[in-house]
Design a protein around this motif. Structure first.
Motif, short mmCIF file in Angstrom:
data_model
loop_
_atom_site.label_atom_id
_atom_site.label_comp_id
_atom_site.label_asym_id
_atom_site.label_seq_id
_atom_site.Cartn_x
_atom_site.Cartn_y
_atom_site.Cartn_z
N LYS A 1 0.81 -1.22 0.00
CA LYS A 1 0.00 0.00 0.00
C LYS A 1 0.84 1.27 0.00
N THR B 1 -1.23 -12.03 0.56
CA THR B 1 -2.38 -11.44 1.26
C THR B 1 -1.94 -10.44 2.32
N PRO C 1 -3.80 -6.08 -1.58
CA PRO C 1 -5.22 -6.14 -1.22
C PRO C 1 -5.87 -7.51 -1.35
N THR D 1 -7.60 -10.69 -0.66
CA THR D 1 -8.24 -11.23 0.53
C THR D 1 -8.83 -12.58 0.21
N GLN E 1 -14.16 -10.94 6.34
CA GLN E 1 -12.75 -10.57 6.17
C GLN E 1 -12.56 -9.66 4.97
N ASP F 1 -13.78 -6.25 6.09
CA ASP F 1 -12.86 -5.59 7.01
C ASP F 1 -11.63 -5.05 6.27
N LYS F 2 -11.06 -5.84 5.36
CA LYS F 2 -9.85 -5.38 4.68
C LYS F 2 -10.17 -4.26 3.70
N THR F 3 -11.29 -4.36 2.99
CA THR F 3 -11.63 -3.31 2.03
C THR F 3 -11.88 -1.98 2.73
N THR G 1 -10.31 -0.84 5.17
CA THR G 1 -9.03 -0.20 5.51
C THR G 1 -8.50 0.65 4.36
#
Length: 366
Positions: free
Chosen positions: A206, A272, A276, A278, A284, A287-289, A291
């Motif tokens: 990122k 992972t 990005p 996942t 899950q 939650d990751k998206t 962020t």
């Protein structure tokens, strides 16, 4: 925000069965996937452009025109339109025609692609990739906005009193996203024109994309298009889901390990952790998206890659059901929380037309 999917159109053997779909099967599967995307309530379907095996989408506007006739609401886009090796005159014509056929449900993402040999196949020099991208888009931008164009550049024959036909629907060109995974020059180009910047952040950590997006936002404001927060940003991502996260990892691992884009490289766990991607439960993925907003600010478009690496069509359609039923509704709600009023929505033909202060029968018929 807009949520959708993009495809790279790879024809890859299923590592669990050894079966490779035919090109015809893969092409028709992509159409089925697009129709399913609309059915489950997604906003966007985007296809890549490739001219080499194992990929099949060499003519995106042909495919998108076919899908347009079989959908009613879906925005049809590209995950890459090769601005370096396509003639900008042909891009102007093809996408204006698609605009008319799709009633305005069209935008496109310009990029240089990730296949070096494509340059000589179309008579260009890869060492001129950035200058080609800059010059060709400068011409494309004018062709959609000026009825008569006189032009001379380095990489194609001059134009004298040239009119691109058909003209853009309602006089409104398709919205353009400039896609990049590595080039600050492309972020600068997107900012200069006030266009969108799509960071297809499926490969690198990122921090790399924070720098690119930060540069784009800063330069967008520098050129007077609005505040940095008002810049138009899109992001890519990859997901594979099952109700139980362990089942998702076990099922997806052989596909990841043999994927044509990143197989035989970092492990699934490393990938992972750093990108990005996942692989897990719908929660899950949610939650990751979520962020992503913390890392990149409020943004306008999120696309997911779900149909690559030999995954069977049945499995891809199951992924779409999970996206439409369990993931995207939550993401829409959560991304709307505390979203500043000044952050714009993703541009559409309707919003661009409204911003111009006119509305035509072609638009109200949608």
């Amino acid at each position: 925000m807009q949520f959708g999917i993009f495809t790279v159109g790879d024809v890859t053997p299923d590592p669990t069965t050894g079966r490779t779909p035919s090109e015809h099967e893969r092409i028709t599967a992509m159409v089925t996937i697009a129709q399913k995307a609309e059915e489950v309530g997604l906003d966007v379907f985007a296809t890549g452009e490739h001219h080499n095996p194992p990929f099949v989408p060499s003519s995106p506007t042909t495919m998108l025109g076919y899908i347009a006739a079989r959908t009613e609401r879906l925005i049809l886009s590209t995950a890459t339109t090769l601005i370096t090796t396509n003639d900008p005159v042909k891009i102007a014509e093809d996408f204006a025609m698609l605009q008319h056929l799709a009633g305005g449900r069209v935008d496109l993402m310009l990029g240089r692609g990730n296949t070096g040999p494509v340059y000589p196949w179309f008579g260009q020099d890869i060492r001129q990739g950035i200058p080609l991208a800059i010059e060709n888009y400068a011409l494309l931008h004018r062709l959609w906005r000026e009825d008569v164009v006189d032009w001379k550049g380095r990489f194609r024959t001059p134009l004298q009193a040239f009119t691109s036909t058909p003209r853009p629907l309602d006089g409104v060109p398709p919205f353009v996203w400039h896609g990049s995974i590595r080039s600050p020059e492309i972020a600068e180009q997107a900012a200069y024109y006030g266009d969108g910047f799509f960071a297809n952040n499926i490969f690198w950590p990122k921090e790399h994309f924070q720098r690119l997006i930060g540069l784009y936002r800063e330069r967008y404001a520098h050129y007077g298009h609005g505040t940095p927060e008002q810049a138009i940003v899109g992001l890519g991502g990859q997901v594979f889901m099952r109700k139980n996260s362990q089942d998702a990892v076990r099922e997806f691992r052989p596909y990841f390990d043999n994927a044509p884009v990143y197989g035989h490289g970092p492990s699934l766990e490393e990938f992972t952790a750093e990108t990005p991607l996942t692989v897990g439960s719908p929660q899950q993925v949610i939650d990751k998206t979520l962020t992503f907003r913390e890392h990149f600010g409020d943004y306008q478009r999120q696309l997911f890659l779900i149909d690559h690496a030999g995954l069977p069509l049945k499995t891809v359609l199951e992924q779409l059901d999970l996206l439409g039923e369990e993931v995207v509704p939550v993401l829409r709600k959560e991304f709307a929380v505390n979203r500043p009023a000044e952050v714009p929505d993703a541009p559409t033909h309707a919003s661009l037309l409204a911003a111009r202060g006119t509305e035509t029968p072609a638009e109200t018929a949608q």
